[in-house]
Design a protein around this motif. Structure first.
Motif, short mmCIF file in Angstrom:
data_model
loop_
_atom_site.label_atom_id
_atom_site.label_comp_id
_atom_site.label_asym_id
_atom_site.label_seq_id
_atom_site.Cartn_x
_atom_site.Cartn_y
_atom_site.Cartn_z
N VAL A 131 70.98 -13.68 60.51
CA VAL A 131 69.90 -13.25 59.63
C VAL A 131 69.91 -11.73 59.54
CG1 VAL A 131 67.43 -13.33 59.20
CG2 VAL A 131 68.56 -15.26 60.31
N GLY A 132 70.38 -11.18 58.41
CA GLY A 132 70.41 -9.75 58.24
C GLY A 132 71.48 -9.11 59.12
N ASN A 133 71.34 -7.80 59.37
CA ASN A 133 72.26 -7.05 60.19
C ASN A 133 71.85 -7.19 61.65
OD1 ASN A 133 73.68 -5.11 61.63
ND2 ASN A 133 73.68 -3.65 59.95
N PRO A 134 72.63 -7.86 62.50
CA PRO A 134 72.21 -8.09 63.89
C PRO A 134 71.94 -6.79 64.65
CG PRO A 134 74.07 -9.50 63.33
CD PRO A 134 73.91 -8.54 62.20
N TRP A 135 72.74 -5.76 64.39
CA TRP A 135 72.55 -4.53 65.15
C TRP A 135 71.30 -3.77 64.72
CZ3 TRP A 135 74.49 -4.13 69.62
CH2 TRP A 135 75.70 -4.77 69.92
N MET A 136 70.88 -3.95 63.49
CA MET A 136 69.58 -3.40 63.09
C MET A 136 68.46 -4.09 63.85
SD MET A 136 69.48 -0.86 61.06
CE MET A 136 67.78 -1.01 60.50
N VAL A 137 68.64 -5.39 64.08
CA VAL A 137 67.66 -6.14 64.87
C VAL A 137 67.63 -5.62 66.30
CG1 VAL A 137 67.03 -8.41 65.77
CG2 VAL A 137 67.89 -8.19 63.43
N VAL A 138 68.82 -5.39 66.89
CA VAL A 138 68.88 -4.87 68.26
C VAL A 138 68.19 -3.51 68.36
CG1 VAL A 138 70.44 -4.03 70.07
CG2 VAL A 138 71.00 -6.12 68.83
N VAL A 139 68.45 -2.63 67.41
CA VAL A 139 67.85 -1.30 67.42
C VAL A 139 66.33 -1.39 67.30
CG1 VAL A 139 67.63 0.87 66.15
CG2 VAL A 139 69.89 -0.10 66.57
N SER A 140 65.86 -2.19 66.36
CA SER A 140 64.42 -2.29 66.15
C SER A 140 63.72 -2.91 67.37
CB SER A 140 64.12 -3.12 64.89
OG SER A 140 64.55 -4.46 65.04
N LEU A 141 64.34 -3.94 67.95
CA LEU A 141 63.74 -4.56 69.14
C LEU A 141 63.81 -3.63 70.35
CD1 LEU A 141 64.93 -8.26 68.82
CD2 LEU A 141 62.68 -7.32 68.34
N SER A 142 64.85 -2.82 70.44
CA SER A 142 64.95 -1.85 71.53
C SER A 142 63.83 -0.82 71.43
CB SER A 142 66.31 -1.15 71.51
OG SER A 142 67.36 -2.07 71.74
N ILE A 143 63.55 -0.37 70.22
CA ILE A 143 62.45 0.58 70.02
C ILE A 143 61.13 -0.06 70.41
CG2 ILE A 143 61.15 1.84 68.25
CD1 ILE A 143 63.85 2.25 66.80
N ALA A 144 60.94 -1.31 69.99
CA ALA A 144 59.70 -2.00 70.32
C ALA A 144 59.57 -2.21 71.83
CB ALA A 144 59.65 -3.35 69.60
N ALA A 145 60.67 -2.60 72.49
CA ALA A 145 60.63 -2.83 73.94
C ALA A 145 60.37 -1.54 74.70
CB ALA A 145 61.94 -3.47 74.40
N ALA A 146 60.98 -0.44 74.24
CA ALA A 146 60.74 0.85 74.90
C ALA A 146 59.29 1.27 74.74
CB ALA A 146 61.67 1.91 74.32
N THR A 147 58.73 1.06 73.56
CA THR A 147 57.32 1.40 73.33
C THR A 147 56.41 0.58 74.23
OG1 THR A 147 57.83 1.91 71.01
CG2 THR A 147 55.52 1.55 71.56
N ALA A 148 56.73 -0.71 74.37
CA ALA A 148 55.93 -1.56 75.25
C ALA A 148 56.03 -1.11 76.70
CB ALA A 148 56.39 -3.02 75.12
N SER A 149 57.19 -0.58 77.10
CA SER A 149 57.37 -0.15 78.48
C SER A 149 56.66 1.17 78.77
CB SER A 149 58.87 0.00 78.78
OG SER A 149 59.53 -1.24 78.66
N ILE A 150 56.48 1.99 77.75
CA ILE A 150 55.82 3.29 77.96
C ILE A 150 54.44 3.10 78.55
CG2 ILE A 150 54.76 5.23 76.71
CD1 ILE A 150 57.22 5.26 74.90
#
Length: 494
Positions: free
Chosen positions: A29-48
């Motif tokens: 579904v879509g560009n997998p690496w764009m998904v990885v980048v977006s989820l990484s940003i979300a996960a980092a924000t949640a960890s802050i």
């Protein structure tokens, strides 16, 4: 981009058996690496949010006219809530779709951050932190999503980046609080910034992430969630209040007994429930038990380090140790850890293919142990802290980048979310216990006539963390070898 939907309106396709080995992979579904980048940003924000409040505890105590114990729970309750929310929301992700749960956890993070920014009492702040804590479920939800999207040869890299962002966010939380503390007098700005980052992460996730498979349906295991929450509350409250109430007091003894009873009841309920919150069998599964034990011990060591090091650095030199650093200065000492965790995660895929996920976890754990042993032996100069945080960054970066893969590589693809949730759960439990244990040690061994911990208290804490990560290395290496032998035996012709 649209979500994957069954073109057969009758829904009959949902009743088909799972694809046989070698069948076509699920549609990307879509560009997998764009998904990885977006989820990484979300996960980092949640960890802050997990650590951003730690350097601000003295300000919270002053602004809200609260006790040290009360404001400390503003930190602990977030980890506690995350430990319960992680398996619960992972299960919800299977039932209702991971995209929907990702957006819900981010929405709760936004709401909790806004509530924290406008809070005027400890009770309101703790509610805010409960809402923020739900975002800990982001990591297993993200890992499950990425495993569905990426081809096998790229999966380790994607999971490695996602796993490492947790530690990156933890370090970034200290830096954020340090900058705010340097230029402002309050605590509200930190919550407003987290709210803004969370809102941006929510928008990015909504635009980029789609479900790669239809929801499976089912019923939530609410009794399991309540029993798990009760077990953790009793355990952490007993550990954190042992010094203040007395380790042999009736209250503390009752809390430990309550934790044991509720824990036993939770295991019994989970074994009898058709759709359990936590698959107890997954906790003892040969393919995951090594990763689970290592994750809990590494979680203990990571949160010990991020709790002890800033406090150590901020201790005035007239105490016989410490450097009298500001909040920002303490955050800068942790900068090597944050940077190296991010850099190592980008190399995770190649390193795992070369050394195996289990060996990467073991190597990283040994480096983390060296970091703690170094601090016991050398801590008189500023560069000693930088050496220690560099070793910690390399060690935790290697371990966390590989833990996500180690946790899921030996289970069926359909069990990815469950295995990842269990791994995240035990890591959060380890972190929660670390906060309570280190606080108890530092509070029980203080310089006479003050509330400042002795150097001996820090040395004991560092050694406990070192022992934990040595054990993590042993478990990872042992079960890694056992799983490799089992896989080799299964591949032999019958």
């Amino acid at each position: 981009m649209s979500e994957r939907r069954n073109p057969n309106p009758s829904g009959a396709a949902r009743q088909e058996a799972p694809p046989a080995p070698g069948a076509a992979a699920p549609r990307r579904v879509g560009n997998p690496w764009m998904v990885v980048v977006s989820l990484s940003i979300a996960a980092a924000t949640a960890s802050i949010q997990q650590t951003a409040v730690l350097p601000l505890l003295p300000r919270l105590q002053e602004s809200l006219h609260a006790s040290v114990t009360s404001v400390t729970w503003a930190f602990t309750v977030s980890l506690l809530c995350g430990a319960v929310a992680t398996p619960l929301f992972s299960r919800f992700g299977d039932m209702y779709g991971r995209r929907r749960m990702l957006l819900l956890t981010l929405a709760l993070l936004v709401a909790g951050s806004v509530l924290g920014a406008v809070s005027t009492s400890v009770a309101t702040l703790i509610v805010a932190r409960v809402l923020q804590g739900v975002s800990a479920a982001m990591v297993p939800l993200a890992i499950g999503t990425v495993r569905e999207l990426l081809p096998p040869e790229k999966m380790a890299s994607g999971i490695g980046v996602l796993s490492a962002t947790m530690g990156v966010g933890v370090g970034a939380g200290f830096l954020l609080s340090g900058v705010i503390a340097e230029f402002t007098d309050g605590y509200r700005v930190v919550f407003w910034i987290i709210a803004g980052l969370s809102l941006a992460a929510t928008a990015l996730t909504a635009l980029v992430v789609r479900n790669a498979a239809p929801p499976a349906g089912g019923r939530p295991d609410l009794p399991g969630a309540f029993l798990l929450a009760g077990t953790l509350v009793c355990l952490l409250l007993a550990i954190s209040q042992g010094k203040a109430w007395g380790w042999d007091s009736g209250a503390v003894i009752c809390l430990f007994i309550g934790a044991a009873v509720l824990g036993a009841a939770w295991i019994a309920v989970e074994r009898r429930t058709a759709d359990p919150l936590v698959d107890i069998g997954m906790l003892t599964h040969r393919g995951t038990i090594g990763a689970s034990l290592a994750s809990m011990l590494l979680g203990f060591a990571l949160f010990s380090g991020f709790t002890l090091l800033p406090n150590f650095a901020q201790t005035p030199a007239n105490a016989g140790y410490g450097f009298g650093a500001s909040v920002l200065g303490a955050g800068i000492y942790l900068l090597p850890t944050t940077i190296l965790m991010l850099l190592v995660s980008t190399l995770a895929g190649g390193l795992i293919r070369r050394f195996s996920a289990a060996n990467m976890v073991a190597i990283g754990a040994i480096l983390a142990a060296l970091s703690n042993v170094y601090l016991v032996l050398r801590h008189d100069h500023s560069y000693d802290l930088y050496v220690a945080t560099t070793l910690l960054g390399l060690g935790v970066g290697c371990s966390f980048a590989a833990l996500g893969t180690m946790a899921v590589e030996h289970v069926d693809a359909s069990k990815t979310a469950v295995a990842s949730a269990v791994n995240s759960l035990v890591r959060l439990v380890g972190g929660s216990i670390a906060g309570a244990v280190t606080s108890a040690i530092l509070a029980s061994d203080t310089i006479e006539g003050t509330k400042v911990p002795t150097l001996h208290a820090y040395e004991v804490s560092f050694m406990i963390a070192a022992v934990c990560v040595v054990l993590a290395a042993a478990f990872a290496a042992l079960f890694g070898q056992l799983n490799q032998r089992a896989a080799a035996s299964a591949a032999l012709p019958r």
